[in-house]
Design an enzyme around this catalytic site. Sequence first.
Site, PDB file in Angstrom:
ATOM      1  N   ASP A  24       0.835  -1.203   0.000  1.00  0.00           N
ATOM      2  CA  ASP A  24       0.000   0.000   0.000  1.00  0.00           C
ATOM      3  C   ASP A  24       0.871   1.254   0.000  1.00  0.00           C
ATOM      4  O   ASP A  24       1.973   1.250   0.550  1.00  0.00           O
ATOM      5  CB  ASP A  24      -0.896  -0.029   1.250  1.00  0.00           C
ATOM      6  N   ARG A  28       0.219   7.641  -2.650  1.00  0.00           N
ATOM      7  CA  ARG A  28       0.789   8.710  -1.803  1.00  0.00           C
ATOM      8  C   ARG A  28       2.246   8.980  -2.155  1.00  0.00           C
ATOM      9  O   ARG A  28       2.701  10.113  -2.141  1.00  0.00           O
ATOM     10  CB  ARG A  28       0.646   8.333  -0.315  1.00  0.00           C
ATOM     11  N   TRP A  29       2.953   7.937  -2.528  1.00  0.00           N
ATOM     12  CA  TRP A  29       4.359   8.100  -2.944  1.00  0.00           C
ATOM     13  C   TRP A  29       4.419   9.010  -4.176  1.00  0.00           C
ATOM     14  O   TRP A  29       5.253   9.908  -4.252  1.00  0.00           O
ATOM     15  CB  TRP A  29       4.948   6.720  -3.259  1.00  0.00           C
ATOM     16  N   SER A  69      -6.992  -6.249  -5.864  1.00  0.00           N
ATOM     17  CA  SER A  69      -8.089  -6.833  -5.087  1.00  0.00           C
ATOM     18  C   SER A  69      -9.377  -6.806  -5.898  1.00  0.00           C
ATOM     19  O   SER A  69      -9.496  -6.054  -6.876  1.00  0.00           O
ATOM     20  CB  SER A  69      -8.285  -6.051  -3.784  1.00  0.00           C
ATOM     21  N   SER A  70     -10.344  -7.610  -5.458  1.00  0.00           N
ATOM     22  CA  SER A  70     -11.625  -7.620  -6.178  1.00  0.00           C
ATOM     23  C   SER A  70     -12.325  -6.261  -6.035  1.00  0.00           C
ATOM     24  O   SER A  70     -13.224  -5.949  -6.801  1.00  0.00           O
ATOM     25  CB  SER A  70     -12.509  -8.769  -5.681  1.00  0.00           C
ATOM     26  N   ASN A  72     -10.583  -3.404  -6.299  1.00  0.00           N
ATOM     27  CA  ASN A  72      -9.823  -2.435  -7.092  1.00  0.00           C
ATOM     28  C   ASN A  72     -10.487  -2.080  -8.425  1.00  0.00           C
ATOM     29  O   ASN A  72     -10.117  -1.098  -9.073  1.00  0.00           O
ATOM     30  CB  ASN A  72      -8.378  -2.917  -7.353  1.00  0.00           C
ATOM     31  N   SER A 200      -8.181  -5.495   4.658  1.00  0.00           N
ATOM     32  CA  SER A 200      -8.754  -5.247   3.327  1.00  0.00           C
ATOM     33  C   SER A 200      -9.093  -6.518   2.556  1.00  0.00           C
ATOM     34  O   SER A 200      -8.730  -6.661   1.382  1.00  0.00           O
ATOM     35  CB  SER A 200      -7.815  -4.367   2.504  1.00  0.00           C
TER      36      SER A 200
HETATM   37  C1  FPP Z   1      -1.843   0.219  -3.283  1.00  0.00           C
HETATM   38  O1  FPP Z   1      -1.425   1.550  -3.433  1.00  0.00           O
HETATM   39  C2  FPP Z   1      -1.334  -0.617  -4.346  1.00  0.00           C
HETATM   40  C3  FPP Z   1      -2.111  -1.229  -5.285  1.00  0.00           C
HETATM   41  C4  FPP Z   1      -3.567  -1.090  -5.346  1.00  0.00           C
HETATM   42  C5  FPP Z   1      -1.541  -2.048  -6.339  1.00  0.00           C
HETATM   43  C6  FPP Z   1      -0.262  -2.780  -6.041  1.00  0.00           C
HETATM   44  C7  FPP Z   1       0.345  -3.060  -7.337  1.00  0.00           C
HETATM   45  C8  FPP Z   1       1.658  -2.997  -7.648  1.00  0.00           C
HETATM   46  C9  FPP Z   1       2.719  -2.747  -6.654  1.00  0.00           C
HETATM   47  C10 FPP Z   1       2.108  -3.179  -9.050  1.00  0.00           C
HETATM   48  C11 FPP Z   1       1.709  -4.419  -9.770  1.00  0.00           C
HETATM   49  C12 FPP Z   1       2.142  -5.659  -9.119  1.00  0.00           C
HETATM   50  C13 FPP Z   1       2.854  -6.667  -9.673  1.00  0.00           C
HETATM   51  C14 FPP Z   1       3.003  -7.957  -8.942  1.00  0.00           C
HETATM   52  C15 FPP Z   1       3.526  -6.548 -10.968  1.00  0.00           C
HETATM   53  P1  FPP Z   1      -2.521   2.704  -3.514  1.00  0.00           P
HETATM   54  O2  FPP Z   1      -2.656   3.096  -4.941  1.00  0.00           O
HETATM   55  O3  FPP Z   1      -3.778   2.270  -2.854  1.00  0.00           O
HETATM   56  O4  FPP Z   1      -1.796   3.820  -2.695  1.00  0.00           O
HETATM   57  P2  FPP Z   1      -2.488   5.016  -1.881  1.00  0.00           P
HETATM   58  O5  FPP Z   1      -3.265   4.378  -0.767  1.00  0.00           O
HETATM   59  O6  FPP Z   1      -1.303   5.786  -1.404  1.00  0.00           O
HETATM   60  O7  FPP Z   1      -3.333   5.772  -2.856  1.00  0.00           O
END
Ligand code: FPP
Length: 244
Positions: A24, A28-29, A69-70, A72, A200
């Site tokens: 997660d 924000r990054w 996730s389902s 997303n 989650s």
């Molecule tokens: C959460 O950050 C991250 C995700 C919903 C996706 C994770 C996916 C990857 C790291 C890339 C794809 C993976 C592979 C295995 C190739 P967020 O967007 O919810 O962050 P935030 O809460 O700061 O908005």
Amino acid sequence: MSTAPLEATRETITLLRHVAIIMDGNGRWARARHLPRAAGHHAGVEAVRRVTRAARALGIEALTLYAFSSENWRRPEDEIGALMGLLRLFIRSDLAEMVRDNVRLRIIGDYSRFAPDLVALLDDALARTAANTGPILAIALNYGAQAELAAAARRLAERVRDGGMPLVGIDEEAIEAELETRELPPLDLMIRTSGEQRLSNFLLWQAAYAELLFVDTLWPDFGADDLAAAVAAFGQRQRRYGGL
Ligand code: FPP
């Protein structure tokens, strides 16, 4: 030089077989750098690469990553597209290394809803690592724990209805054997990055006795040292499984 810390790490690793990560903080990054969210996901894939390699080097038997996730699907279409594109790139660029390193790739979740070319790419990657015997990398794609449990319940109920098993046969072991993680070792440690403290809908059954570790680091900043620190923190925990 003392070898004590190394011995301690080795001892911990023999107890720690399966780590799961809720990755997660990509958004924000990116926001902190005035970049689009997709840039955060891009950096997140770099972290996936670092951490999967580090897990292998540490001798962790199974690593399960929550990539999609389902829930997303509720994100904007362009962000979903970016995540799918990154998954494609990751498989294309890293499959050869997985094959070489004897990694068993697994997918949990229903990825059949993805674009046909991506489904084919994933099926091919699974087939090409199927005969491997080494560490497991399980990627959760369109995964939701409640749906996983509902599907398990339906299959068991069907078996009872069709006379294949008695009602009392629906016990913990039977449910576990229906989960998508049935081939994986028991979950020992669940890590979530970015300071949020929620599961989650990830591995709810499997987390029953897992140690939970919430770290403030945003996923794109997470690296080999952070994984090693998580392993060390796990080594400090006393697992009692309900006993004393
Ligand atoms: C959460 O950050 C991250 C995700 C919903 C996706 C994770 C996916 C990857 C790291 C890339 C794809 C993976 C592979 C295995 C190739 P967020 O967007 O919810 O962050 P935030 O809460 O700061 O908005």
